[in-house]
Enzyme design. Sequence first.
Site, short mmCIF file in Angstrom:
data_model
loop_
_atom_site.label_atom_id
_atom_site.label_comp_id
_atom_site.label_asym_id
_atom_site.label_seq_id
_atom_site.Cartn_x
_atom_site.Cartn_y
_atom_site.Cartn_z
N THR A 62 0.94 -1.56 0.03
CA THR A 62 0.23 -0.05 -0.02
C THR A 62 1.16 1.13 -0.01
O THR A 62 2.06 1.46 -0.14
CB THR A 62 -1.09 0.02 1.14
OG1 THR A 62 -0.14 0.33 2.77
CG2 THR A 62 -0.92 -0.89 1.49
N CYS A 63 0.39 2.47 -0.16
CA CYS A 63 0.69 3.66 0.10
C CYS A 63 1.85 3.79 1.28
O CYS A 63 3.12 4.34 0.67
CB CYS A 63 0.44 4.91 -0.52
SG CYS A 63 -1.05 5.09 0.94
#
Lengths: 435, 274
Positions: A62-63
């Site tokens: 994910t970020c």
Amino acid sequence: MGDIQDSHIALGVLGVSHKTASVEIRELVSLNEEEQKGIIKKITEDFDVNGIEVQGILILSTCNRTEFYISAEKPDIILPALKQMLATYKKCPYYTDGNITYEKFGSDAVSHFYNVICGIDSQIVGEMQITGQVKDCYNFAHHLDATDAVLNKLYNFGMQVKKKVRNETFLSDGTVSVSFAGVELARKIFGDLADKRILLVGAGKTAELAAVHFLENNVKAINVANRTLSKAEELAKKFGGKAFTLGELNTALEETDIVISATSSDNYVITNSMMKEIIRKKYYESIFLIDLAIPRDIDPKIEDLNNVYLYNLDDLNGIVEQNLEKRRMEIPKASKIVEEYLDEFKSWVSTNSMATIIGKLKSHFEKLHHNEMNRMRKQFPENGYQKELDNYTQNVINKLVRQHMKSLKKNAGDPEKYKQHIDLIYNLYEIDLDK
Amino acid sequence: MKVASQTLSYLLPILYLAVIYIYYIIFTGKKKSWTHKTTLFLGILLIIHGIDIGLRHAVLKSIPLSTIHDALSFLAFSILFVYMIIELRLKIRGSGIFILFFAFILELISSFNLSWEVETNELLTSPTFALHASLSIMGYTAMSLSTLYAIMYIIQNHNLKKRNLGKLFNQLPALSFLEKMSIQSAFIGIILLGIGLLLGHIQAEAIMGEFWPNDMKVIATDIVWALYLTGYIIAQYLRLHGKKMAYLSIAGYFILVVGGFMIVYLTETFHEFN
């Protein structure tokens, strides 16, 4: 049966997260779907470190984090090799940087996964987007047949942890975004926002972004008042509302319930006298004003008027900070739930993980082998083939164990069949679960 | 039966306290998992209170509305009943602790002042009396709720103005909801009490041959009710909102109830509870 040594949980995690790396580095180590697919394929098909194979893998990218959950008999041997492989695959040296990556094993890896899934480890404590991301990453790996019984159980318990944390704690309660805090306050004044009319004073990005959250609440209308009418018209068109010049502000305010003001004006755009007149004309119906401008657009004196509620940027930031603090105070409660499920997982591993079963099966056969060899030595002390016989029977044991391993692996994706196979082994060989 | 009724009457305030404790836990945010259990416990409390009223009906051999303390218990019961409907409909529980506490005070006063002597007054077995008494109490219930919502409105308005956005703020419903509930409850109260009073006059005419008996309590109650109604109509006509409306509702209730009690205790009247 419940207690188990950490080393018996055949799980390791290698990760890079917001806690160890800047966003620039996180961008470099993150993996898109194609890359994840490639790595999963490589690891499950031809990744062997000193004869130790990876039984299952989950990649969460994910970020805010990129993590690899590895199920293998000795994850401490696998992870260094995995780092090297990733560094080569992604052509990214950060995978081998010990200051950026972290490794956790056994129960530490399990609790880390649970902390991640319920938002304890998130940058914004309690954010629930991560749950969906973990779900996607699991489905992705499961679809590629890359999850084994340990990872399946880890995920199943993880979803239960998330549910319990959400139901029994306030870890994810209260808004933690400034613009959403405005919506929450509006709800506390008006209840349902469906019949409410919004007025954006100023046609800049700030007002527009704040309005988006109101739009999600199906407000009746979003109108725009701006110094330049053309800009007001442009933004009003986006929201399907009406456009006004600042000269027509009084008229616009009369038909407004919620005002979001964010102009670059040096003076108050909405004055006390103006609001006194408006509220009188509105028969003192409530009006909520959000002043997002610096310097402020709305005269703070209007706060003293009945049924007028004014909040500025500092007030909204205060609400967000207060909510974050409340969430942080819920961490001990959530951690307790994580610990509960960690114990459950340990208990499950002690009877159901492949490593445990194979270990028990092996020692059962070893014991048989040892007893039979001793008996034979006593009966035929002069036999010259004892060493060869010993090797021969050892090979038979290994083949038998491997056959069970193969079959367990085959059934790892189907919890029912997996359980049936385990029961069969325990019953057939009369293995004591508690030993 | 008498012993059972007595036991239950003394037990009721304790049960009220137990349910208040559940609402307190939710209000303070100590146990999130209890949130959805309130309606169940509230329902159980209502059933037990209903049984208590039923038992008293059996013991007294008439509707248990003949004394002021019976009326208070019935008022507590109907407040609880109306609140439960609101909670079921709106799933908002934050106001429960206030409403239950108010009902608890009424029940507490009632429980330790009840009489278990069999009622001999034939009037009390008349259906008109039953309707007159129960509609009047329901009217008071609605007005009590209107006032409680008005008080909550003032608290929530203060929270919003002073940025007291803590637990109390989070647990209380939206201002618009509180205002709406207060106004609607007041309206329902006026109508129910109005019908109750009218039935009282009809009964007075049947018994004494006078529709408007020359009795201080009856006249005062009619005047106070008329004042409350006038206040309500004026407020609606002037489109009063928010704090002003809330204060008006509280003032109206204060005059209605406190005034009513003063008349009962300070004046001699044919319209005795006993």
